[in-house]
Design a protein around this motif. Sequence first.
Motif, PDB file in Angstrom:
ATOM      1  N   VAL A   1       9.312   8.791  -6.029  1.00 32.49           N
ATOM      2  CA  VAL A   1       9.391   8.993  -4.577  1.00 32.49           C
ATOM      3  C   VAL A   1      10.820   8.729  -4.111  1.00 32.49           C
TER       4      VAL A   1
ATOM      5  N   ASP B   1      13.170  11.544  -4.935  1.00 28.65           N
ATOM      6  CA  ASP B   1      12.929  12.695  -4.054  1.00 28.65           C
ATOM      7  C   ASP B   1      13.582  12.495  -2.693  1.00 28.65           C
ATOM      8  N   LEU B   2      13.679  11.222  -2.250  1.00 26.81           N
ATOM      9  CA  LEU B   2      14.248  10.936  -0.934  1.00 26.81           C
ATOM     10  C   LEU B   2      15.752  10.659  -0.991  1.00 26.81           C
TER      11      LEU B   2
ATOM     12  N   LYS C   1      13.194   4.161   5.585  1.00 26.46           N
ATOM     13  CA  LYS C   1      13.038   5.611   5.351  1.00 26.46           C
ATOM     14  C   LYS C   1      11.846   5.880   4.414  1.00 26.46           C
ATOM     15  N   MET C   2      11.790   5.074   3.352  1.00 22.14           N
ATOM     16  CA  MET C   2      10.708   5.271   2.381  1.00 22.14           C
ATOM     17  C   MET C   2       9.355   4.874   2.981  1.00 22.14           C
TER      18      MET C   2
ATOM     19  N   LYS D   1       8.488   5.021   6.070  1.00 24.33           N
ATOM     20  CA  LYS D   1       8.094   6.103   6.989  1.00 24.33           C
ATOM     21  C   LYS D   1       7.496   7.261   6.201  1.00 24.33           C
ATOM     22  N   HIS D   2       8.174   7.610   5.112  1.00 25.25           N
ATOM     23  CA  HIS D   2       7.763   8.756   4.306  1.00 25.25           C
ATOM     24  C   HIS D   2       6.337   8.586   3.760  1.00 25.25           C
ATOM     25  N   VAL D   3       6.014   7.385   3.323  1.00 22.29           N
ATOM     26  CA  VAL D   3       4.680   7.166   2.710  1.00 22.29           C
ATOM     27  C   VAL D   3       3.661   6.659   3.735  1.00 22.29           C
ATOM     28  N   GLN D   4       4.066   6.601   4.995  1.00 24.46           N
ATOM     29  CA  GLN D   4       3.209   6.092   6.084  1.00 24.46           C
ATOM     30  C   GLN D   4       2.673   4.699   5.736  1.00 24.46           C
TER      31      GLN D   4
END
Lengths: 463, 211
Positions: free
Chosen positions: A118, A121-122, A276-277, A279-282
């Motif tokens: 993950v 990817d970010l 950021k991470m 947020k991405h994975v909620q």
Amino acid sequence: MKERILIANRGEIAIRIMQACEALGLDHVVVYTPEDRYSMHVRMAAKAFQIASYKDPNDIFEVADHAKCTAIHPGYGFFSENFRFARRAAMRSRPVRFIGPRWEVIRDLGSKINTKKVAKDLGIPVIPGTDRPIYNEIEAEGIAEWLFLLQKEQGVTHPSILVKASAGGGGMGIEEVNHLNTFRRVYRRIQSYSKRQFGDEGVLIEQCLRDYHHLEVQLVCSQHSEISHFGTRNCTIQSTGRQKRVEVAPGFDPDYCTYPFNAQKVLERIVAYSVKMAKHVQYDNVGTWEWVVTRDGNPYLLEVNTRIQVENGISARIARIKGTDGYPNIVKEQIRVAFGDRLGYSQEDISFSGTSIELRIVAEDARRGFKPWCGAITRFAPYQADWVNVHTHIPPDLSYFIPTEYDPNLALAIIWGQNTAEAVERAHIFIKNTQIEGKDSHDQTIITNLPYLQEKLNDVLKF
Amino acid sequence: MDIDLNALLETYRKNPFEDHVLQSVHTGIITFKVQEDQEVHGPEGKWHQKPGTLLYQLERENNIKKIYSPCSGTIIDLRRDLNGSFTEAGVDLMSIRHRLDKDEVIDRILRDVLILFTAPQRARYLLSPEFAVKIEKQGQPSIQPGDEPIIMSLMKRDTNLVYSSTPGVIYKVYFQQGALVEEGAPLLGICQEENLSYIQQVVNKIKTEWE
């Protein structure tokens, strides 16, 4: 119906969860194994049930049903990062709330491998190495060879790699390899250890970074897409087994010592990456993003701990939330958000004051490879002051035999100072005035890591 | 290495019983399947593939877990009052009064004859991979001072234990892989090669004289 929480853990964290439940007006029950029958976490509980093991989900769920619990708090270790356990809690015929992130989030971030994927990817930097567990010895050796070559190209004078149990954690099941010709032996040892301890023989191999600091970012997120951070921690002082022994919040302090890079910028960078991470994975509960920062100021994401962390207390101790008294309790926050509460504050409402140091007091011989000490504690008298909180499960009034089934952790001392220099000075005072007495089965006096902690206090936050 | 075998045998003849206290292995709703004074049998077959008498059932999450007798004997001290109730793990449920058989008497007596490599701490123990293979292949492999036959897993840390007594052969392994062993309990029984024939004589004598 009043919520009732089953505390599926032991020792000091079980007590901290118990206290958080009481502060929130929630009922609680605890479980314990025969070895822990004299622990304070059992004696302080209104209701305690003996189970076969903290790793036995059937026993835990059976107690949860019998005691009519509506939620399970896993603490740290044991089931805290086991997505199957969290999924089972949510999906069984009598669901119980799992106090932690959603099981899908634990699945995605609970494993170092998925986290690495993950992060890549970010565009978040990670340590060079495998991003999936390796089960094949030939393949593993090929990767090890590549990592040694990579370091040669980088001009690393003493290249080495780390072989890790992919299902491991807490610093267990990690060994360093300095020469390719010793790789196979270590690989086999870790594979065997991993299978025994974690039930999976997958192994991770990565470049061993030297001269770095180990930092963390504490996040508290809600089920309503709110994300707040409670700053950074520095956990660089660790035993040879890579187990944390002294932690400090904040992660760097340019007013205390100098850094070969812009320390404030690095801290801001790792917080931004972590948010950021999340947020991405909620992300929807408390969590810790672990980082290494090398001498050149480059951060690399190590892993995400999807649970409450042992050292959460130091982040809380330096934080203030606008409109509330005192400092927050992150265990309480964790329980609140797990029940669907909104945070009730934004990042702008959180401020930080002073420096906090956590000392992990352990019965071990730091001069002999941190060898655990086994025996009975006859007296535990930690120094008391308004600037220190001590969390322990050791009874004050009777001899306590340290169970050999678990880590020989005795207590956590969370010390606060207006600045790092004062916090360090107070930590010295605490250690000098703390008394621990005990004997082993051969009548030898207890060995603790207090002298080691005292020595290491001089190194905190310094590169 | 002489022992008074006749005296030892006489001791066991006078009291050939051992009481095994059985505790609930897990938490759950318990249903007993035996009565007080009932005779039960232990597992049978070459690999113990036939379970012993069903002693009780534990129900957890609507799943039944059946617990079988680990040995033969007579049920005593049965906690009938717990039948049908929620029971925590580790509660004394019953005892089995077990009569020692020939092999068990040999095992007990050999502990007085062999060089015992004992557990230095209450911990979990494993044979080192090297010795596990040797034992599997050779049965009774030799052991020298300086060898590391056993791994002690204590407080989640593995330590190799060094053998420092006289050279010999590993005659008996007293623990199950990964099992929790109390401090001082035997892990290995070692016999000097020149004493192997004496050990065999002891075994033969017990086999002949124990009924």
